[in-house]
Design a protein around this motif. Structure first.
Motif, short mmCIF file in Angstrom:
data_model
loop_
_atom_site.label_atom_id
_atom_site.label_comp_id
_atom_site.label_asym_id
_atom_site.label_seq_id
_atom_site.Cartn_x
_atom_site.Cartn_y
_atom_site.Cartn_z
N SER A 150 0.83 -1.21 0.00
CA SER A 150 0.00 0.00 0.00
C SER A 150 0.86 1.26 0.00
N VAL A 151 1.90 1.26 0.82
CA VAL A 151 2.79 2.43 0.89
C VAL A 151 3.45 2.67 -0.46
N ILE A 152 3.98 1.61 -1.07
CA ILE A 152 4.66 1.75 -2.37
C ILE A 152 3.69 2.24 -3.44
N LEU A 153 2.47 1.68 -3.46
CA LEU A 153 1.47 2.07 -4.46
C LEU A 153 1.06 3.53 -4.28
N LEU A 206 10.39 -11.45 4.91
CA LEU A 206 9.72 -12.17 3.83
C LEU A 206 8.42 -11.48 3.45
N GLY A 207 7.67 -11.05 4.49
CA GLY A 207 6.45 -10.29 4.23
C GLY A 207 6.75 -8.99 3.50
N GLY A 208 7.84 -8.31 3.91
CA GLY A 208 8.25 -7.08 3.23
C GLY A 208 8.62 -7.32 1.78
N SER A 209 9.32 -8.42 1.52
CA SER A 209 9.73 -8.74 0.15
C SER A 209 8.52 -9.02 -0.73
N PHE A 210 7.57 -9.84 -0.20
CA PHE A 210 6.34 -10.10 -0.95
C PHE A 210 5.54 -8.82 -1.15
N GLY A 211 5.55 -7.95 -0.12
CA GLY A 211 4.83 -6.68 -0.23
C GLY A 211 5.43 -5.77 -1.29
N ILE A 212 6.76 -5.77 -1.37
CA ILE A 212 7.43 -4.96 -2.40
C ILE A 212 7.06 -5.47 -3.79
N LEU A 227 4.95 -3.16 -6.43
CA LEU A 227 5.47 -2.83 -7.76
C LEU A 227 4.55 -3.37 -8.85
N GLY A 228 3.97 -4.54 -8.61
CA GLY A 228 3.02 -5.10 -9.57
C GLY A 228 1.78 -4.24 -9.70
N ILE A 275 0.37 -2.22 -12.98
CA ILE A 275 -1.01 -2.35 -13.46
C ILE A 275 -1.66 -0.97 -13.56
N ALA A 276 -1.42 -0.12 -12.53
CA ALA A 276 -1.99 1.23 -12.55
C ALA A 276 -1.49 2.03 -13.74
N GLY A 277 -0.24 1.78 -14.13
CA GLY A 277 0.32 2.48 -15.29
C GLY A 277 -0.37 2.14 -16.60
N HIS A 278 -1.02 0.98 -16.65
CA HIS A 278 -1.72 0.55 -17.87
C HIS A 278 -3.19 0.94 -17.87
N PHE A 279 -3.71 1.34 -16.72
CA PHE A 279 -5.14 1.66 -16.64
C PHE A 279 -5.40 3.09 -16.17
#
Length: 389
Positions: free
Chosen positions: A34-37, A324-330, A334-335, A339-343
């Motif tokens: 959420s923070v990254i997005l 591990l949670g942080g890595s999956f969250g990153i 980023l994913g 996706i937001a960049g395409h929509f």
């Protein structure tokens, strides 16, 4: 050797309880992503707004006169006299109207602007073919025009419009130049327009006096001083500051940047709360794990494991869960940004600094929220631990 053995035991514990470990990490995953997005979208929006206002010119002041009492406009001569203000590089008065442009069986509704030759420098509009308007065109009210690339395509298709005639509300004008494409801005399309001499526009649009003009500074740093001088001159002319408006793109950019930064920080802070909640979840599950493995801890201590060994094992397990949670969250964040960049219409800007901060923060959470359970495990007395069923 003891360190790597602790890592192995921590991993075995996490793998042995896959669902519980995933649910424990979920709070960290949601918080980091959420923070990254949010920060990436905020940065992208800020860049978009900055570019849009930048297209208007950070060295430009746009003046609109609404009028006060009997004074509702200025003469072209009065506007041109503003060019003597220190720091001013040029002044361009404009008269604007809407017309129906026609070329044989093709027609389109477009904007027409009456301008002076200074418009080319002040507004940074240049021709790709033909010539720009000249002082003699304005002096003799010539019916000549410059045509924007979008309007030219609508009326002439792929043909060269320079030298051709068009009819504007029934009057014939000769096209002397084709403007270079400028794209869109906050004010609309810069290519769907036709420019004609100012004096010609006064008669053609039946408009007397100037109600809008642009002032270009020699240096953007001169903008505040020029704006103050303009306010004094216009107040003296019109009689009331509410009778005119001075649009400053530079000030708007600064205001937009502050607003976007504040909004992004607030939303990121709200999203960051889930990181704290995730940390509490890790601490809670680690305490449960300590309680479940009390007998195991007692056996290890009975055969020689030191307090530091037990502490290290549970600290590593807590840090692994958090990072591990942080890595999956990153990866998720980023994913979602991709996706937001395409929509969305934004030119997406990835907040790479926030990626590094989020990972570091997840590591710190693992340390801070793992201390209490790890310390509890390390302080267990072997005799009491071995009595536990």
């Amino acid at each position: 050797m003891i360190f790597f053995q602790s890592i192995r035991m921590a991993l075995l514990s996490i793998i042995g309880n896959k669902i519980r470990s995933f649910l424990t990490m979920l709070g960290i995953i949601i918080g980091v992503s959420s923070v990254i997005l949010i920060v990436s979208l905020g940065l992208s929006f800020n860049n978009q707004v900055t570019d849009q206002f930048g297209d208007l010119g950070t060295d430009l002041l746009s003046v609109n006169i609404f009028g006060y009492g009997a004074v509702t406009s200025m003469t072209p001569e009065e506007v041109n006299d503003l060019g003597h203000i220190p720091g001013v590089g040029g002044v361009s008065p404009t008269i604007t109207g809407s017309v129906t442009a026609k070329n044989r069986n093709r027609n389109t509704d477009t904007n027409v602007e009456g301008v002076l030759p200074a418009y080319e420098y002040v507004k940074d509009f240049h021709v790709q073919r033909g010539r720009f308007l000249l002082n003699i065109d304005n002096q003799y009210r010539q019916k000549v025009a410059l045509i924007g690339s979008e309007t030219a395509t609508k009326l002439f298709g792929m043909q060269d419009p320079v030298g051709r005639d068009i009819r504007l509300n029934g009057d014939t004008f000769t096209i002397v130049g084709l403007l270079k494409a400028k794209g869109d801005s906050l004010m609309g399309s810069n290519d769907n327009k036709i420019l004609i001499p100012l004096a010609t526009a006064e008669r053609f649009l039946q408009t007397k006096g100037i109600q809008s003009f642009e002032v270009k500074a020699r240096n953007p740093q001169n903008i505040p001083a020029i704006k103050e001088q303009l306010q004094q001159v216009l107040t003296a002319k019109i009689g009331d500051p509410s009778g005119f408006d001075i649009f400053d793109a530079q000030a708007m950019i600064q205001s937009a940047e502050k607003t976007t930064a504040l909004l992004s920080a607030s939303l990121a802070g709200i999203a960051g709360i889930s990181l704290i909640v995730g940390g509490i979840g890790i601490m809670n599950i680690m305490i449960v794990s300590v309680n479940e493995r009390t007998r195991e801890i007692g056996i290890r201590k009975a055969i020689g494991a030191k307090k530091g060994n037990i502490l290290l094992q549970f600290m590593i397990e807590s840090i692994f869960l958090s990072t591990l949670g942080g890595s999956f969250g990153i990866g998720t964040g980023l994913g979602l940004v991709w996706i937001a960049g395409h929509f969305t219409p934004f030119q997406i800007q990835y907040a790479w600094s926030m990626v590094a901060i989020s990972f570091a923060f997840s590591f710190i959470i693992g340390v801070l929220f793992g201390i209490i359970p790890a310390n509890k495990a390390a302080r267990l007395r072997p005799i009491h631990a071995l009595r536990t069923d």
